[in-house]
Each structure stands twice: as C-alpha cells, then as structure tokens.
Design an enzyme around this catalytic site. Sequence first.
Site, PDB file in Angstrom:
ATOM      1  N   TYR A 173      -1.067 -10.304  15.836  1.00 26.94           N
ATOM      2  CA  TYR A 173      -0.505  -8.792  14.522  1.00 26.94           C
ATOM      3  C   TYR A 173      -1.810  -7.179  14.454  1.00 26.94           C
ATOM      4  O   TYR A 173      -1.607  -7.033  14.350  1.00 26.94           O
ATOM      5  CB  TYR A 173      -1.424  -9.388  12.784  1.00 26.94           C
ATOM      6  CG  TYR A 173      -1.508  -8.097  11.517  1.00 26.94           C
ATOM      7  CD1 TYR A 173      -0.352  -6.961  11.213  1.00 26.94           C
ATOM      8  CD2 TYR A 173      -2.633  -7.941  11.517  1.00 26.94           C
ATOM      9  CE1 TYR A 173      -1.208  -6.540  10.388  1.00 26.94           C
ATOM     10  CE2 TYR A 173      -3.178  -7.239  10.692  1.00 26.94           C
ATOM     11  CZ  TYR A 173      -2.099  -6.062  10.707  1.00 26.94           C
ATOM     12  OH  TYR A 173      -2.579  -5.562   9.425  1.00 26.94           O
ATOM     13  N   ILE A 189       0.705  -0.713   0.222  1.00 25.12           N
ATOM     14  CA  ILE A 189       0.092   0.073  -0.148  1.00 25.12           C
ATOM     15  C   ILE A 189       0.896   1.424  -0.349  1.00 25.12           C
ATOM     16  O   ILE A 189       0.529   2.031  -0.622  1.00 25.12           O
ATOM     17  CB  ILE A 189      -1.019   0.396   1.535  1.00 25.12           C
ATOM     18  CG1 ILE A 189      -1.653  -1.893   1.161  1.00 25.12           C
ATOM     19  CG2 ILE A 189      -1.981   1.452   1.362  1.00 25.12           C
ATOM     20  CD1 ILE A 189      -3.107  -1.416   2.470  1.00 25.12           C
ATOM     21  N   THR A 208      -5.698  -0.753  11.243  1.00 22.99           N
ATOM     22  CA  THR A 208      -6.633  -1.652  10.090  1.00 22.99           C
ATOM     23  C   THR A 208      -7.861  -1.918  10.680  1.00 22.99           C
ATOM     24  O   THR A 208      -7.915  -1.907  11.571  1.00 22.99           O
ATOM     25  CB  THR A 208      -5.883  -3.074  10.233  1.00 22.99           C
ATOM     26  OG1 THR A 208      -6.967  -4.454   9.902  1.00 22.99           O
ATOM     27  CG2 THR A 208      -5.203  -3.690  11.564  1.00 22.99           C
ATOM     28  N   ASP A 209      -8.665  -2.506  10.193  1.00 21.79           N
ATOM     29  CA  ASP A 209     -10.155  -2.810  10.954  1.00 21.79           C
ATOM     30  C   ASP A 209     -10.068  -4.048  11.729  1.00 21.79           C
ATOM     31  O   ASP A 209     -10.772  -4.469  12.287  1.00 21.79           O
ATOM     32  CB  ASP A 209     -11.190  -3.069   9.434  1.00 21.79           C
ATOM     33  CG  ASP A 209     -10.791  -4.510   8.693  1.00 21.79           C
ATOM     34  OD1 ASP A 209      -9.642  -5.179   9.143  1.00 21.79           O
ATOM     35  OD2 ASP A 209     -11.496  -4.695   7.391  1.00 21.79           O
ATOM     36  N   GLU A 210      -8.759  -5.037  11.778  1.00 20.46           N
ATOM     37  CA  GLU A 210      -8.590  -6.394  12.376  1.00 20.46           C
ATOM     38  C   GLU A 210      -8.689  -5.849  13.797  1.00 20.46           C
ATOM     39  O   GLU A 210      -8.790  -6.737  14.802  1.00 20.46           O
ATOM     40  CB  GLU A 210      -7.346  -6.656  12.106  1.00 20.46           C
ATOM     41  CG  GLU A 210      -7.334  -7.830  11.005  1.00 20.46           C
ATOM     42  CD  GLU A 210      -6.867  -8.887  10.425  1.00 20.46           C
ATOM     43  OE1 GLU A 210      -6.113  -8.780  11.288  1.00 20.46           O
ATOM     44  OE2 GLU A 210      -6.850  -9.140   9.216  1.00 20.46           O
ATOM     45  N   ASN A 252      -9.580  -4.455   4.011  1.00 21.18           N
ATOM     46  CA  ASN A 252      -8.620  -5.542   3.708  1.00 21.18           C
ATOM     47  C   ASN A 252      -8.444  -5.520   1.424  1.00 21.18           C
ATOM     48  O   ASN A 252      -9.703  -4.842   1.266  1.00 21.18           O
ATOM     49  CB  ASN A 252      -9.622  -7.251   3.132  1.00 21.18           C
ATOM     50  CG  ASN A 252      -9.108  -8.067   4.055  1.00 21.18           C
ATOM     51  OD1 ASN A 252      -9.432  -7.865   5.240  1.00 21.18           O
ATOM     52  ND2 ASN A 252      -8.248  -8.848   3.504  1.00 21.18           N
ATOM     53  N   LEU A 301      13.051  -2.556   4.087  1.00 22.79           N
ATOM     54  CA  LEU A 301      13.014  -4.154   3.023  1.00 22.79           C
ATOM     55  C   LEU A 301      13.355  -5.580   3.428  1.00 22.79           C
ATOM     56  O   LEU A 301      14.249  -6.270   3.565  1.00 22.79           O
ATOM     57  CB  LEU A 301      14.026  -4.017   2.212  1.00 22.79           C
ATOM     58  CG  LEU A 301      14.492  -2.596   1.476  1.00 22.79           C
ATOM     59  CD1 LEU A 301      15.434  -2.439   0.945  1.00 22.79           C
ATOM     60  CD2 LEU A 301      12.616  -2.097   0.353  1.00 22.79           C
ATOM     61  N   LYS A 343      -1.109  -3.567  15.929  1.00 17.88           N
ATOM     62  CA  LYS A 343      -1.710  -2.917  15.109  1.00 17.88           C
ATOM     63  C   LYS A 343      -2.247  -1.858  16.227  1.00 17.88           C
ATOM     64  O   LYS A 343      -2.779  -0.583  16.228  1.00 17.88           O
ATOM     65  CB  LYS A 343      -2.140  -3.345  14.034  1.00 17.88           C
ATOM     66  CG  LYS A 343      -1.794  -3.683  12.941  1.00 17.88           C
ATOM     67  CD  LYS A 343      -0.742  -3.261  12.608  1.00 17.88           C
ATOM     68  CE  LYS A 343      -1.129  -1.429  11.658  1.00 17.88           C
ATOM     69  NZ  LYS A 343      -0.283  -1.521  11.084  1.00 17.88           N
TER      70      LYS A 343
END
Length: 391
Positions: A168, A19, A144-146, A197, A42, A172
Amino acid sequence: MSAPGPASRLLITGGAGFIGSCYVRDVLARRDGTRITVLDKLTYAGNRANLAPVEADSEQAARFSFVRGDIADPEVVGPLVAEADAVVNFAAESHVDRSILDPTAFLRTGVDGVHVLLEAVRRETERAPAGGRRAEPRFLQVSTDEVYGSVAAGFSREGDPLAPRSPYAAAKAAGELLARSYHVTYGLDVVITRGANTYGPYHHPEKLIPLFVTNALDDRALPLYGDGMQVRDWLYVADHAGAIDHVLRRGNAGEVYNVPGAAELPNRDVVAQLLARLGKPWSLVRFVEDRPGHDRRYAMDGAKLASLGWTNQVAFADGLAATIDWFRANEAWWRAARSGEWDAYYDRQYAGRLASADAVAEVSPGAQAAAGAEAVPADVAPGGQPAETEA
Ligand code: NAD
Ligand code: DAU
C-alpha cells in the site's frame, strides 16, 4: 499557479470513500457556489450512501454530480478533467492488510490510475495558454504519512527520504512521485498532502477504530496485532478534509504538505479509550499474530502546513466520542459495510489469528497477560465477560 477560488468546478476522485465523501459533504455545505463531480469506481470501500446528505439537500444536489468509473480509464477521465478547475485525487485502495493479501489493485489504482489522471491534466494544461480553457487545472494528490516508513524517533519532515514498507505505502509513494515528476517535467500545477491516520464517521469497518467499535458493539473479539504498542497519530476526518481543501486553495505548486493529527497514541491506549466510552470490557481484546512488516510508529512535523495558516480543530477525545456516537446511531450503515465480500475477507484476515490466540489462551491462561495485557489501565480491564470465540 491557478488555485481554485469560490464557485469553482472540482473533480473529486474517490469521493464516495471515507475521507473523500467528508470533503464533498463539507465543501458543498459551505454553499459558496462550488460545483463538484465525484468520479468513483464504487469498490467494496466506496458507498453512495456516504453522499446521501448532499443528494438530500436540493441546493447542494444542484451543484453535485456522480459518475461511476475508474480513474485508470482514460475515456472516462478525459472529459471530466476537461470540465474541472481542479482535480483532488482521493481514489486508492487504502487498507494495508488487503495490500499484503494481494497488491494488484493497489498498483493499478495507485500508479496506473494516477498516471491516467496526470495525462488528462497535462492535456488540459497544454490547452490553457492557447485559450482552450480559462486556466490550467490544479492537481492535488492525497498521499499518506506511510510513505516515510516507520519512524523510530522524531518527526518526519517533507524533505525526508521516502521509505515505504508495505505494498500500500509503496503504491502511494509511487503515485505521489509520479505527480511530482509531472510538475517538474511538464510544469503541471501539482500539490501533495501526506495525511496521518484518519478516523471519524463513515470510516470503513475494516480499519482499527471502526472494526473494534463495531465488533465491541456485538461483543465480538478485538484482534490486536502483536504487542499493541504500535504508535499512530490520529487525525479527525473533518480536519483532514479541511487541511486538504486549505492546501488546494493556498498551497504552493510543486510542494508537499504533511497533515499531522492531534494525538500520538499506542494502539492499546486507543482501544482502552474506545472500550471505556462503549462501556465494554478489556477481556474482548485478543493479542493476535502481527501484521507482516508492521510499521512501529508514524509521526510528522506539521510546521509547513501551519505556516500556510491551517490548524486542526478536533481533539482526539472529542473526535473519538463523536465517532462512537455516530456508529451507535448508524448501525444500518455499518452492517451494510460488513456484508457482501466482508465475511470472506474477515475469515482470511482473522480466522487463523483468532484461532491461535484462543488456543494460546487455552493452553496457558497467563499467556495473554504475558503478551502485555498487564499494561492495560485498570479502569478498562475489569475482567468482564469473556470474548466469544470466532471461527
Ligand atoms: P477509502 O478506501 O475509504 O475510499 C477510497 C475510495 O476510492 C472509494 O470510494 C473507492 O470506491 C474509490 N476507488 C478505489 N479505486 C478506484 C478507482 N480505480 N477509480 C475510482 N475510484 C476508486 O479510503 P480513504 O480512507 O477515504 O482514503 C482516501 C485517500 O486518502 C486515499 O488515497 C488514502 O491513501 C489517503 N489517506 C488515507 C488515510 C486514512 O487514514 N484513511 C490517511 C492518509 C491518507
Ligand atoms: O497513516 C495513514 C494510514 O492510516 C493511511 O494511509 C491508510 O490508508 C489507513 O488505512 C491507515 O493505515 P494503518 O495501517 O495505520 O491503519 P489500520 O486502521 O489498518 O491500523 C491502525 C493500527 O492498528 C495499526 O498499527 C495496525 C493495528 N491494527 C489494525 C487492525 C485492522 C490491529 O492491531 N488490529 C486490526 O485488526
């Protein structure tokens, strides 16, 4: 508040990922004088090739620079933040399955890294009133929506409680709560986005859509977790990047903005659509052991972002077609992403799952139908050639 205008200097952390690189490509392509520095470690997910279109264009390349480094390293971060009007933090370990295998890097980048960035922004914020810099920097944390956890019914709103359920998502949630605390406690100009997503070109092949597209192109098995009825709300990458930029320029300090997608779909329907577009048979699909703690559904209310004037542009069918066309045209890119540590990761994540799925199929030919294959639309379940068995 000091939202950046045209010709601003942006520090984009994690800008070599999926993104973040879309954000960099799209903002520089506007040719409005904006200057961008990307700071990226990276990791296996970061890829300089994602920024090649920028580096190949002399006008854009003149407004772009790249630093390889870790957001958790204050020596690297401090001078870069000192030069920036705003920091947009995309950097994260982003794959839920890898967070289940080993959460360590998720916490280092998602919590310690965000803390280092916030400390640097705090120092710069304190310098501004004394004339040490032209304005305080804005900090946008890409979340994130999570963080809402699994949503059985209805739509998550920004004020709802956070209930992350994977390492994860917990990392976040921790990162964005830390960012918010720096707004409340130290007065930093912080804005937060919670995206749905995301899919599109340059998506790392570990994620559902690019994994299944690239496996299907090679006629390899598609490992669908559980019953495949988990629901995700799909957001095209350029819409996600555009919404982030909109919030960066127009969002109110201290606020959180949901960035919902354009299509709430069960995974099975996504897979059926991508197979239909590729002209590949449903028989490639294997129902495999589920992801532990698998969130059943994400869905967000987007009214707050809409009230800022943002609307998504890309419908799911169009975005999926563009994505599949891109993967077809960029085989060298995805084969490179599926090299190095890929085989070791793939074996660890899928070998056992695929072996037991195949064993079930051998013992009882009806087992996969009982697991749900009967719900697959007839036009994409022609019973074509069997999927290859993978070790
Ligand atoms: P990605 O994994 O493709 O890219 C992450 C980038 O961050 C990579 O370039 C990687 O090298 C870099 N990075 C990782 N750790 C770093 C560190 N310590 N220092 C510097 N750079 C580091 O991820 P993505 O899918 O592009 O996601 C970008 C952001 O958006 C993440 O914060 C993610 O949580 C969030 N997000 C993703 C989605 C999605 O569906 N992909 C949806 C909502 C939010
Ligand atoms: O919702 C936003 C999140 O979307 C982002 O914060 C994450 O960074 C991003 O990775 C994504 O998380 P998901 O776990 O939803 O995405 P993933 O592509 O891993 O999985 C999508 C769905 O597909 C999920 O229900 C799990 C399922 N799946 C995934 C893989 C990789 C499978 O059935 N089989 C697979 O092999």
